[in-house]
Design a protein around this motif. Structure first.
Motif, PDB file in Angstrom:
ATOM      1  N   SER A 165       0.842  -1.138  -0.055  1.00 16.03           N
ATOM      2  CA  SER A 165      -0.059  -0.184   0.040  1.00 16.03           C
ATOM      3  C   SER A 165       0.982   1.258   0.011  1.00 16.03           C
ATOM      4  O   SER A 165       0.565   2.224  -0.607  1.00 16.03           O
ATOM      5  N   SER A 166       2.165   1.333   0.502  1.00 23.04           N
ATOM      6  CA  SER A 166       2.927   2.318   0.799  1.00 23.04           C
ATOM      7  C   SER A 166       3.582   2.790  -0.430  1.00 23.04           C
ATOM      8  O   SER A 166       4.285   3.633  -0.778  1.00 23.04           O
ATOM      9  N   GLU A 167       3.442   1.859  -1.609  1.00 18.45           N
ATOM     10  CA  GLU A 167       4.455   1.863  -2.800  1.00 18.45           C
ATOM     11  C   GLU A 167       3.569   2.917  -3.751  1.00 18.45           C
ATOM     12  O   GLU A 167       2.387   2.501  -3.912  1.00 18.45           O
ATOM     13  N   ARG A 168       4.218   3.747  -4.375  1.00 18.50           N
ATOM     14  CA  ARG A 168       3.598   4.616  -5.233  1.00 18.50           C
ATOM     15  C   ARG A 168       4.136   4.492  -6.641  1.00 18.50           C
ATOM     16  O   ARG A 168       4.947   3.884  -6.783  1.00 18.50           O
ATOM     17  N   ARG A 169       3.322   4.911  -7.578  1.00 21.24           N
ATOM     18  CA  ARG A 169       3.907   4.972  -9.082  1.00 21.24           C
ATOM     19  C   ARG A 169       4.038   6.187  -9.460  1.00 21.24           C
ATOM     20  O   ARG A 169       3.616   7.126  -8.929  1.00 21.24           O
ATOM     21  N   LEU A 170       4.423   6.156 -10.642  1.00 20.83           N
ATOM     22  CA  LEU A 170       4.549   7.522 -11.292  1.00 20.83           C
ATOM     23  C   LEU A 170       3.214   7.835 -11.757  1.00 20.83           C
ATOM     24  O   LEU A 170       2.203   7.113 -11.474  1.00 20.83           O
ATOM     25  N   HIS A 171       3.197   9.181 -12.318  1.00 15.94           N
ATOM     26  CA  HIS A 171       1.608   9.537 -12.959  1.00 15.94           C
ATOM     27  C   HIS A 171       1.411   8.529 -14.242  1.00 15.94           C
ATOM     28  O   HIS A 171       2.410   8.542 -15.198  1.00 15.94           O
ATOM     29  N   PRO A 172       0.332   7.981 -14.134  1.00 14.77           N
ATOM     30  CA  PRO A 172      -0.086   7.241 -15.572  1.00 14.77           C
ATOM     31  C   PRO A 172       0.429   7.751 -16.889  1.00 14.77           C
ATOM     32  O   PRO A 172       0.419   7.039 -17.984  1.00 14.77           O
ATOM     33  N   VAL A 173       0.281   9.264 -16.719  1.00 11.30           N
ATOM     34  CA  VAL A 173       0.480   9.916 -18.218  1.00 11.30           C
ATOM     35  C   VAL A 173       1.840   9.468 -18.578  1.00 11.30           C
ATOM     36  O   VAL A 173       2.291   9.817 -19.970  1.00 11.30           O
ATOM     37  N   SER A 174       2.737   9.127 -17.646  1.00 16.41           N
ATOM     38  CA  SER A 174       4.203   8.613 -18.254  1.00 16.41           C
ATOM     39  C   SER A 174       4.192   7.721 -19.336  1.00 16.41           C
ATOM     40  O   SER A 174       5.274   7.796 -20.134  1.00 16.41           O
ATOM     41  N   ILE A 175       3.191   6.893 -19.316  1.00 17.04           N
ATOM     42  CA  ILE A 175       3.269   5.743 -20.206  1.00 17.04           C
ATOM     43  C   ILE A 175       3.110   6.545 -21.664  1.00 17.04           C
ATOM     44  O   ILE A 175       4.111   6.309 -22.592  1.00 17.04           O
ATOM     45  N   ILE A 176       2.447   7.372 -21.935  1.00 12.96           N
ATOM     46  CA  ILE A 176       2.114   8.083 -23.083  1.00 12.96           C
ATOM     47  C   ILE A 176       3.275   8.866 -23.420  1.00 12.96           C
ATOM     48  O   ILE A 176       3.732   9.046 -24.329  1.00 12.96           O
ATOM     49  N   LEU A 177       3.890   9.510 -22.453  1.00 14.91           N
ATOM     50  CA  LEU A 177       4.994  10.476 -22.484  1.00 14.91           C
ATOM     51  C   LEU A 177       6.230   9.578 -23.160  1.00 14.91           C
ATOM     52  O   LEU A 177       6.931  10.087 -23.965  1.00 14.91           O
ATOM     53  N   HIS A 178       6.334   8.562 -22.505  1.00 14.67           N
ATOM     54  CA  HIS A 178       7.544   7.662 -22.732  1.00 14.67           C
ATOM     55  C   HIS A 178       7.254   7.236 -24.122  1.00 14.67           C
ATOM     56  O   HIS A 178       8.168   7.170 -25.057  1.00 14.67           O
ATOM     57  N   MET A 179       6.026   6.919 -24.696  1.00 12.17           N
ATOM     58  CA  MET A 179       5.862   6.406 -25.873  1.00 12.17           C
ATOM     59  C   MET A 179       6.204   7.472 -26.922  1.00 12.17           C
ATOM     60  O   MET A 179       6.622   7.294 -27.989  1.00 12.17           O
ATOM     61  N   GLY A 180       5.630   8.698 -26.444  1.00 10.08           N
ATOM     62  CA  GLY A 180       5.738   9.885 -27.177  1.00 10.08           C
ATOM     63  C   GLY A 180       7.214  10.041 -27.458  1.00 10.08           C
ATOM     64  O   GLY A 180       7.527  10.521 -28.330  1.00 10.08           O
TER      65      GLY A 180
END
Lengths: 531, 180
Positions: A5-20
């Motif tokens: 529960s204490s683990e966080r992720r990056l912002h989901p938009v990073s997927i798209i940015l990475h693809m970009g």
């Protein structure tokens, strides 16, 4: 992919940015092919290939996103990442020197930022989080600060900047080192003690851009983009080659049909060249306006912070103790308008954020009257006006000219192959250039071993003053080339951990060089070096 | 480890310091010249192979005639062999080192001569290494690492291996008392 529960992720938009980031480079050739493919079936196949690549890249980005997590342990920031090879990195909060941030246009629109976790030694960040929501960055800063790190809040990257002060406020250096970070309360209070050292107006940026003349970088960049799109040939065609190539028709119209009197032709060419050069300067100005938009240099406790950029907003922190050498630089145009440029070298590289496209000097352009104050902040007690400058060897000019003959001769020989008799003109031009430069340089060249540092003044048209404190000097080396040995000279280098290999005093007499080296070693040996 | 060569290792601080960090200028170990000449032969052989191959190839594709190719390949090889034979002696003449309480000084270079001084307080760490040929001659190389850029790594070749080890040991022990 389970996370606690204490683990966080990056912002989901990073997927798209990475693809970009990955996709354009891989797909562009195919897309271009697509538009030039005449047949229906070929187009279909290409479309499928493009879709397949896109799908694979998307998959990689998604899995990478899911695998990247970070959490706040009691003493460390723990980051886990990796698709095939799992990696877990623990960064103790106390080791975190600063959290730098960089946002490009898209990221700013989306309210996210790239975060670089910087620790003490080394140039590359310990970890890069791409991308986090702004709130997460603030939380990280707060937590690191509270837990004993030194991540001070910086203006920019989502925060409202403090009211701009355009003069270099020299508030006294009473803010002493709170490097212990023993009490979070005190640290937090001190963290807000910000003094603006430099804030650049658009007028300053126009001057800076015009002088630095980096327009070519943009042009080369545009060419590279064209090349990637595979479109260079077509552009060149349109402009020059074919019968109705634009430049050709233009040229034809100017010069008229039939022959052109040489003088007129030469004038036109010269004018065109001048226009081109001017255009490059204008480009450079525009780029500086964008790149350094709202440039601000602040001092926060023991750190310098810089923030700048219109499209890509960069905030970077440089702890004062990490400064290895100080460079004061000015080109001819700078001197003409009474400005200078100040930069510092930190261990292994110039200042700036790794993700940002350029590493900028801490003062891209600064009125010369404000330089002493800034230097006083960087190195208390440094006073360039009080320096007792020492000269170099009296025959340095002759030596310089001799060693600078190589290129004029070599290039003239090459030119001879192409332009025959005109090679002499080439040679003369280069020779005059070399002699003028040598003359200017000899008049400028000087050095000094002051109480705290070794200082060298060098340069012909572009002049630099390089300053390195003894406690930053690593090695003292004397070097003599064969030409040096014949002229009885030597070169002394005070090597540092900065990018440009320390401070060099050229063209000293041999005996002097030995004495200087001895002095350097004595002063260096009695000071301790800390990162 | 020969029994007649002095051992530097187990002696107490003061004595080893005197032997190792005596502040006197030292030349390289005289065995270094032989060692470098042997390396030179390997170097020559390598170049000879390359050039011979190129020559044979050129002759096979009938680019040049055999005698021309032989000369074009042979002359450089002879030149390289000559240089490799003569150079170590010259390099030995202009090489020296000195270690005292304050710094390590290394002189080297024939055409481009340099004197590099590394203050003890700036030595981050040090290595002693031995290539296979060096091992045969009982030689070693002391590598000193600093926080510099151009001189991030300062090498001292041509040391007696045991001496190199003793020097490193000495630098390590003295280092522990230093403020880092």
């Amino acid at each position: 992919m389970k996370t606690t529960s204490s683990e966080r992720r990056l912002h989901p938009v990073s997927i798209i940015l990475h693809m970009g980031q990955l996709l354009p480079r891989m797909l562009l050739p195919f897309v271009v092919l697509l538009f030039t493919a005449p047949q229906q079936r070929k187009a279909l196949v290409l479309l499928m290939v493009v879709a397949a690549i896109a799908a694979v890249v998307a998959l990689i980005a998604i899995v990478g996103y899911l695998r990247y997590t970070y959490r706040y342990d009691e003493r460390d920031l723990v980051i886990r990442s990796g698709v095939l090879v799992r990696n877990e990195r623990s960064i103790p909060y106390v080791r975190i020197q600063n959290l730098d941030a960089s946002q490009n246009v898209v990221q700013r629109l989306l309210g996210v930022t790239e975060v670089f976790v910087q620790t003490g030694a080394g140039v590359e960040p310990e970890a890069t989080l791409s991308v986090l929501p702004l709130a997460a960055l603030e939380e990280m800063r707060a937590r690191v600060l509270a837990a004993g790190g030194a991540a001070r809040p910086v203006s920019g990257a989502g925060q409202a900047p403090p009211t701009a002060v355009s003069d270099a406020e020299q508030t006294t250096t009473g803010g002493y080192s709170d490097g212990d970070q023993a009490t979070p309360g005190a640290a937090a209070a001190d963290a807000h003690a910000r003094h603006t050292l430099l804030a650049l107006t658009p007028r300053d940026l126009v001057l800076a851009g015009f002088i630095e003349n980096r327009g070519m970088v943009l042009i080369v960049g545009a060419l590279a983009l064209l090349e990637q799109a595979g479109a260079t040939n077509r552009v060149v065609e349109r402009l020059i080659d074919t019968e109705d190539g634009s430049l050709r028709t233009l040229a034809g119209r100017w010069l008229g049909d039939g022959g052109v009197p040489v003088l007129q032709g030469a004038v036109y060419v010269a004018a065109a060249l001048l226009l081109a050069l001017l255009f490059i300067r204008v480009l450079s100005t525009v780029w500086a306006l964008v790149r350094l938009h709202e440039f601000r240099l602040e001092r926060t406790g023991d750190d310098l912070t810089t923030a700048y950029g219109l499209l890509t907003r960069v905030t970077a922190t440089i702890p004062l103790r990490r400064v290895q050498t100080i460079i004061v630089r000015d080109r001819m145009l700078h001197r003409l308008i009474g400005r200078r440029q100040v930069a510092v070298e930190t261990a292994g590289g110039m200042t700036g954020v790794p993700g940002a496209p350029q590493r900028e000097p801490i003062a891209p352009i600064i009125p010369e009257g404000q330089v002493p104050a800034l230097l006083g902040v960087l190195q208390p007690g440094l006073d360039l006006d009080a320096v007792e400058w020492q000269p170099v060897h009296p025959r340095a000019f002759g030596r310089m000219v001799r060693s600078s003959l190589f290129w004029p001769v070599a290039l003239s020989v090459v030119a001879f192959i192409f332009v025959r008799e005109w090679a002499i003109a080439v040679f003369l031009l280069l020779l005059v250039n070399a002699i003028v430069r040598a003359r200017l340089r000899v008049r400028n060249l000087a050095w000094s071993l002051t109480r705290d540092s070794v200082i060298v003044r060098d340069g012909s048209f572009t002049r630099t003053i390089r300053i390195a404190r003894y406690n930053r000097v690593q090695v003292a080396a004397v070097r003599r080339s064969p030409l040096d040995m014949r002229t009885g000279m030597a070169r002394v280098r005070a090597d540092t951990a900065g990018a440009h290999r320390g401070v060099v005093i050229p063209f000293l007499s041999e005996d002097r060089a030995v004495v200087v080296q001895e002095e350097l070693v004595a002063r260096t040996a009695e000071t301790a070096f800390t990162w | 480890m020969s029994e007649t060569a002095p051992t530097y290792g187990d002696i107490g601080d003061g004595v080893s310091a005197r032997l190792v960090a005596d502040g006197a200028a030292h030349s390289l170990d005289s065995r270094w010249i032989t060692y470098r000449r042997q390396v030179g032969w390997l170097n020559t052989a390598g170049h000879a192979l390359l050039l011979a191959g190129a020559a044979v190839f050129a002759v096979m594709v009938e680019l040049v005639s055999a005698p021309v190719a032989a000369t074009a390949a042979g002359v450089p090889v002879l030149a390289i062999a000559a240089v490799n034979q003569v150079w170590p002696g010259l390099a030995y003449r202009y090489a020296a080192w000195r270690l005292d309480a304050r710094a390590l000084e290394i002189r080297r270079g024939v055409l481009w001569r340099s004197v590099v001084v590394v203050p003890r307080s700036r030595i981050q760490h040090s290595d002693v290494s031995q290539g296979p040929l060096e091992r045969r001659h009982g030689l070693g190389t002391l590598s000193v690492f600093t926080a510099g850029t151009k001189h991030a790594l300062v090498r001292l070749h041509g040391l007696d291996h045991d001496r190199a080890l003793a020097m490193r040991e000495h630098l390590l022990r003295a280092d522990e008392d230093d403020v880092i």
